[in-house]
Design a protein around this motif. Sequence first.
Motif, short mmCIF file in Angstrom:
data_model
loop_
_atom_site.label_atom_id
_atom_site.label_comp_id
_atom_site.label_asym_id
_atom_site.label_seq_id
_atom_site.Cartn_x
_atom_site.Cartn_y
_atom_site.Cartn_z
N UNK A 297 9.36 29.71 8.98
CA UNK A 297 8.97 28.22 8.18
C UNK A 297 10.40 28.24 7.09
N UNK A 298 10.92 29.09 6.78
CA UNK A 298 11.90 28.99 5.62
C UNK A 298 13.36 29.03 6.16
N UNK A 299 13.85 29.80 7.35
CA UNK A 299 14.77 29.87 7.62
C UNK A 299 15.11 29.52 9.06
N UNK A 300 16.33 29.33 9.59
CA UNK A 300 16.73 29.33 10.97
C UNK A 300 17.39 30.51 11.21
N UNK A 301 16.96 31.49 12.14
CA UNK A 301 17.42 32.74 12.30
C UNK A 301 17.91 33.06 13.80
N UNK A 302 19.26 33.14 13.57
CA UNK A 302 19.71 33.38 15.19
C UNK A 302 20.80 34.58 15.20
N UNK A 303 21.20 34.98 16.06
CA UNK A 303 22.38 35.95 16.17
C UNK A 303 23.77 35.67 16.30
N UNK A 304 24.66 36.32 15.81
CA UNK A 304 25.97 35.88 15.68
C UNK A 304 26.45 35.37 17.02
N UNK A 305 26.17 35.85 18.25
CA UNK A 305 26.49 35.21 19.37
C UNK A 305 26.04 33.75 19.36
N UNK A 306 25.01 33.47 19.15
CA UNK A 306 24.42 32.19 19.23
C UNK A 306 25.21 31.09 18.37
N UNK A 307 25.35 31.78 17.29
CA UNK A 307 26.08 30.97 16.19
C UNK A 307 27.50 30.60 16.68
N UNK A 308 28.10 31.68 17.17
CA UNK A 308 29.65 31.19 17.48
C UNK A 308 29.75 30.33 18.75
N UNK A 309 28.79 30.46 19.71
CA UNK A 309 28.78 29.76 20.86
C UNK A 309 28.47 28.20 20.48
N UNK A 310 27.52 27.91 19.23
CA UNK A 310 26.82 26.78 19.26
C UNK A 310 27.14 26.31 17.54
N UNK A 311 28.20 26.74 17.01
CA UNK A 311 28.48 26.80 15.45
C UNK A 311 28.15 25.04 15.21
N UNK A 312 28.66 24.10 15.83
CA UNK A 312 28.38 22.63 15.57
C UNK A 312 26.91 22.35 15.22
N UNK A 313 25.97 23.12 16.09
CA UNK A 313 24.62 22.82 16.03
C UNK A 313 23.97 23.19 14.70
N UNK B 58 19.23 26.59 5.57
CA UNK B 58 18.67 27.79 5.35
C UNK B 58 18.76 28.57 6.80
N UNK B 59 19.98 29.39 6.58
CA UNK B 59 20.42 30.04 8.08
C UNK B 59 20.64 31.60 7.67
N UNK B 60 19.98 32.42 8.71
CA UNK B 60 20.16 33.78 8.60
C UNK B 60 20.81 34.32 9.95
N UNK B 61 22.00 34.82 9.80
CA UNK B 61 22.73 35.22 11.10
C UNK B 61 22.56 36.68 11.09
N UNK B 62 22.21 37.31 12.43
CA UNK B 62 22.03 38.77 12.51
C UNK B 62 23.18 39.20 13.28
N UNK B 63 24.07 40.10 13.09
CA UNK B 63 25.04 40.60 13.61
C UNK B 63 25.07 42.23 13.60
N UNK B 64 25.92 42.62 14.71
CA UNK B 64 26.10 43.99 14.73
C UNK B 64 26.83 44.77 13.35
N UNK B 65 26.50 45.76 12.97
CA UNK B 65 27.17 46.40 11.67
C UNK B 65 28.24 47.44 12.37
N UNK B 66 29.38 47.44 11.74
CA UNK B 66 30.39 48.48 12.13
C UNK B 66 29.84 49.64 11.22
N UNK B 67 29.80 50.89 12.05
CA UNK B 67 28.88 51.96 11.45
C UNK B 67 29.96 52.76 10.29
N UNK B 68 31.36 52.51 10.14
CA UNK B 68 32.23 52.99 9.28
C UNK B 68 32.55 51.81 8.16
N UNK B 69 31.51 51.03 8.21
CA UNK B 69 31.74 49.55 7.43
C UNK B 69 31.38 50.33 5.70
#
Length: 251
Positions: free
Chosen positions: A135-151, A157-168
């Motif tokens: 009810x507070x945020x739009x929650x999407x993956x990185x892939x969805x954001x990259x393919x549909x960024x204009x939307x 209020x946007x949360x983007x979930x993406x893979x972490x680089x293990x050596x980060x």
Amino acid sequence: MKYIDLIGKIEKKEDRIITKNNLFKDYKNIYKNSNIRSFENAISYLKSNNIISEVVEDEYYAVTKEIYEYQGNTELNKIYKIIDSEYPNIKFTMWDTNILNEFTLHYAINNYIIVEVEKIVIELIVNLLKEKFLNKYTIITQEIFIKNSQLFLNSEKLIIVKPIVLKAPLRKVDNKKYPTIEKIIVDLYTDKLYTQFQGKELRTIYANIFEKYDINFKRLFSYANSRTNISEFKRYIKELNVIEDYKLKEA
């Protein structure tokens, strides 16, 4: 302050590069102690307290700028706590792109929270966040954001979930792991997720970061080497003329 005489000696040095051998000579002269283990303890203290920073192995320079410390905010910490409670054994971190407004040429209105988690649990984390914050945020993956960024350009209020680089490289603050400034520098350069911060904007961000904050170049180049062509990355920084050449040594 511990090692105050050695620190005073370091601060008075005119040489940009401080070699480990020369530092050991100073240590022996000041403290009349040639024990290697004691000297290594002194090195660890100087590095951990941001007195010196390592360029490459056995070469340092005196830190004269601020240390960037990202600590999140109340809302970010709330999200962090929920993920950590449900999945305490996974590696993850998060940050808000709003912090880049400190460095940008133009104020970025469309900012978002980045949640980086192990790839295998991305779907689980997305579902968890939707359950808690739908009810507070739009929650999407990185892939969805990259393919549909204009939307999502007007999503406040946007949360983007993406893979972490293990050596980060992460930094622990109050038992929470947040990205270091070195990680953010490299990610802005490599990730398609941050296209709004590319081009002239990225050059401005880099210039302002390097001017104000001390950067751990060994950490920076080690992480960059795991994510991109390190030679091209260093060439890009060199062309910006924002740091001294000796800091561009191979890590």
